[in-house]
Motif scaffolding. Structure first.
Motif, PDB file in Angstrom:
ATOM      1  N   PRO A  13       0.810  -1.222   0.000  1.00 53.26           N
ATOM      2  CA  PRO A  13       0.000   0.000   0.000  1.00 53.26           C
ATOM      3  C   PRO A  13       0.846   1.277   0.000  1.00 53.26           C
ATOM      4  N   LYS A  14       2.132   1.156   0.366  1.00 55.87           N
ATOM      5  CA  LYS A  14       3.016   2.327   0.385  1.00 55.87           C
ATOM      6  C   LYS A  14       3.543   2.667  -1.009  1.00 55.87           C
ATOM      7  N   ARG A  15       3.387   1.735  -1.971  1.00 55.26           N
ATOM      8  CA  ARG A  15       3.890   1.971  -3.323  1.00 55.26           C
ATOM      9  C   ARG A  15       2.754   2.337  -4.258  1.00 55.26           C
ATOM     10  N   ASP A  16       3.082   3.098  -5.262  1.00 55.69           N
ATOM     11  CA  ASP A  16       2.112   3.485  -6.271  1.00 55.69           C
ATOM     12  C   ASP A  16       1.695   2.242  -7.058  1.00 55.69           C
ATOM     13  N   ILE A  17       0.410   2.050  -7.255  1.00 60.68           N
ATOM     14  CA  ILE A  17      -0.092   0.876  -7.966  1.00 60.68           C
ATOM     15  C   ILE A  17       0.494   0.799  -9.374  1.00 60.68           C
ATOM     16  N   LYS A  18       0.844   1.932  -9.958  1.00 59.12           N
ATOM     17  CA  LYS A  18       1.435   1.934 -11.300  1.00 59.12           C
ATOM     18  C   LYS A  18       2.743   1.153 -11.332  1.00 59.12           C
ATOM     19  N   ASP A  19       3.438   1.068 -10.210  1.00 59.69           N
ATOM     20  CA  ASP A  19       4.688   0.308 -10.153  1.00 59.69           C
ATOM     21  C   ASP A  19       4.457  -1.174 -10.421  1.00 59.69           C
ATOM     22  N   TYR A  20       3.257  -1.645 -10.198  1.00 63.57           N
ATOM     23  CA  TYR A  20       2.956  -3.063 -10.362  1.00 63.57           C
ATOM     24  C   TYR A  20       2.425  -3.386 -11.763  1.00 63.57           C
ATOM     25  N   HIS A  21       2.221  -2.373 -12.554  1.00 66.95           N
ATOM     26  CA  HIS A  21       1.722  -2.566 -13.915  1.00 66.95           C
ATOM     27  C   HIS A  21       2.638  -1.825 -14.876  1.00 66.95           C
ATOM     28  N   ARG A  22       3.886  -2.234 -14.889  1.00 72.23           N
ATOM     29  CA  ARG A  22       4.895  -1.546 -15.679  1.00 72.23           C
ATOM     30  C   ARG A  22       5.027  -2.166 -17.058  1.00 72.23           C
ATOM     31  N   ASP A  23       3.931  -2.408 -17.712  1.00 68.11           N
ATOM     32  CA  ASP A  23       4.019  -3.069 -19.007  1.00 68.11           C
ATOM     33  C   ASP A  23       3.791  -2.143 -20.191  1.00 68.11           C
ATOM     34  N   ASP A  24       3.776  -0.838 -19.954  1.00 68.91           N
ATOM     35  CA  ASP A  24       3.613   0.101 -21.055  1.00 68.91           C
ATOM     36  C   ASP A  24       4.727  -0.061 -22.080  1.00 68.91           C
ATOM     37  N   GLY A  25       5.949  -0.337 -21.628  1.00 69.62           N
ATOM     38  CA  GLY A  25       7.066  -0.532 -22.535  1.00 69.62           C
ATOM     39  C   GLY A  25       6.908  -1.773 -23.386  1.00 69.62           C
ATOM     40  N   LEU A  26       6.349  -2.841 -22.811  1.00 72.00           N
ATOM     41  CA  LEU A  26       6.090  -4.059 -23.580  1.00 72.00           C
ATOM     42  C   LEU A  26       5.059  -3.786 -24.671  1.00 72.00           C
ATOM     43  N   ARG A  27       4.019  -3.111 -24.294  1.00 68.12           N
ATOM     44  CA  ARG A  27       2.954  -2.782 -25.248  1.00 68.12           C
ATOM     45  C   ARG A  27       3.526  -1.918 -26.375  1.00 68.12           C
ATOM     46  N   ARG A  28       4.328  -0.939 -26.004  1.00 70.89           N
ATOM     47  CA  ARG A  28       4.918  -0.034 -26.999  1.00 70.89           C
ATOM     48  C   ARG A  28       5.882  -0.785 -27.917  1.00 70.89           C
ATOM     49  N   ALA A  29       6.663  -1.708 -27.378  1.00 73.10           N
ATOM     50  CA  ALA A  29       7.613  -2.471 -28.196  1.00 73.10           C
ATOM     51  C   ALA A  29       6.880  -3.285 -29.269  1.00 73.10           C
ATOM     52  N   VAL A  30       5.725  -3.831 -28.926  1.00 66.96           N
ATOM     53  CA  VAL A  30       4.948  -4.582 -29.912  1.00 66.96           C
ATOM     54  C   VAL A  30       4.336  -3.620 -30.935  1.00 66.96           C
ATOM     55  N   GLU A  31       3.868  -2.470 -30.479  1.00 65.10           N
ATOM     56  CA  GLU A  31       3.327  -1.466 -31.396  1.00 65.10           C
ATOM     57  C   GLU A  31       4.362  -1.048 -32.432  1.00 65.10           C
ATOM     58  N   VAL A  32       5.602  -0.855 -32.005  1.00 63.32           N
ATOM     59  CA  VAL A  32       6.674  -0.450 -32.911  1.00 63.32           C
ATOM     60  C   VAL A  32       6.854  -1.485 -34.019  1.00 63.32           C
ATOM     61  N   LEU A  33       6.738  -2.753 -33.669  1.00 62.99           N
ATOM     62  CA  LEU A  33       6.838  -3.805 -34.678  1.00 62.99           C
ATOM     63  C   LEU A  33       5.701  -3.724 -35.696  1.00 62.99           C
ATOM     64  N   LEU A  34       4.547  -3.282 -35.255  1.00 61.00           N
ATOM     65  CA  LEU A  34       3.361  -3.229 -36.099  1.00 61.00           C
ATOM     66  C   LEU A  34       3.271  -1.970 -36.953  1.00 61.00           C
ATOM     67  N   GLU A  35       3.836  -0.867 -36.494  1.00 64.90           N
ATOM     68  CA  GLU A  35       3.649   0.424 -37.158  1.00 64.90           C
ATOM     69  C   GLU A  35       4.023   0.449 -38.641  1.00 64.90           C
ATOM     70  N   PRO A  36       5.110  -0.203 -39.078  1.00 63.21           N
ATOM     71  CA  PRO A  36       5.406  -0.179 -40.513  1.00 63.21           C
ATOM     72  C   PRO A  36       4.369  -0.927 -41.358  1.00 63.21           C
ATOM     73  N   HIS A  37       3.495  -1.661 -40.704  1.00 66.91           N
ATOM     74  CA  HIS A  37       2.505  -2.496 -41.397  1.00 66.91           C
ATOM     75  C   HIS A  37       1.084  -1.979 -41.205  1.00 66.91           C
ATOM     76  N   VAL A  38       0.952  -0.708 -40.854  1.00 65.85           N
ATOM     77  CA  VAL A  38      -0.361  -0.159 -40.506  1.00 65.85           C
ATOM     78  C   VAL A  38      -1.378  -0.345 -41.632  1.00 65.85           C
ATOM     79  N   ASP A  39      -0.937  -0.264 -42.880  1.00 59.91           N
ATOM     80  CA  ASP A  39      -1.890  -0.427 -43.973  1.00 59.91           C
ATOM     81  C   ASP A  39      -2.271  -1.884 -44.223  1.00 59.91           C
ATOM     82  N   GLU A  40      -1.659  -2.812 -43.506  1.00 57.93           N
ATOM     83  CA  GLU A  40      -2.038  -4.225 -43.587  1.00 57.93           C
ATOM     84  C   GLU A  40      -3.021  -4.600 -42.472  1.00 57.93           C
TER      85      GLU A  40
END
Length: 145
Positions: free
Chosen positions: A65-92
């Motif tokens: 409870p002393k830590r910010d809940i966001k510390d336990y859901h640090r997967d924004d970077g994972l999501r972004r890394a997959v998005e980067v793989l997809l971006e060149p293929h946006v028209d597909e």
């Protein structure tokens, strides 16, 4: 208990997985990129699951409870890394890369987790086939968005 928590923190640290995702060859075709990404994500799921089983836990420890809940859901970077793989293929794609990345991560987790997949996890190629064939631009079906 401190050692167990440190092991869990290490297993849940997304940085090594993000790095591996960023190293996927950008010249690969979309399907091959995603198969490589799913293999990496499956290894993460497997590693976390194996640690939890060894520790006799069915879920990660409750957030401090002393830590910010966001510390336990640090997967924004994972999501972004997959998005980067997809971006060149946006028209597909029928959906935005962020949405396809979300689908891929959720389905990979569910299809790879031994309990959710009834002990028969899907292969990375099977996961990618379901995601791509359900999210690529098609003229023969109506868009659901």
């Amino acid at each position: 208990e401190a050692l167990v928590l440190a092991a869990i923190e290490t297993a849940f640290d997304p940085a090594p997985t993000e790095l591996r995702l960023s190293r996927i060859d950008s010249a690969l075709p979309l399907r091959d990129k995603l198969i490589a990404a799913v293999e990496i994500l499956q290894q993460r799921v497997d590693g976390v699951w194996q640690l939890m089983m060894v520790l006799g836990r069915t879920a990660p420890p409750r957030p401090d409870p002393k830590r910010d809940i966001k510390d336990y859901h640090r997967d924004d970077g994972l999501r972004r890394a997959v998005e980067v793989l997809l971006e060149p293929h946006v028209d597909e794609l029928r959906y935005e890369p962020s949405q396809v990345a979300r689908f891929l991560r959720m389905f990979t987790f569910a299809a790879s987790h031994p309990r959710i997949a009834d002990g028969e996890p899907l292969t990375s190629a099977e996961i990618v086939a379901v995601i791509l064939d359900g999210s690529r631009t098609r003229t023969d079906i109506e868009d659901l968005t």
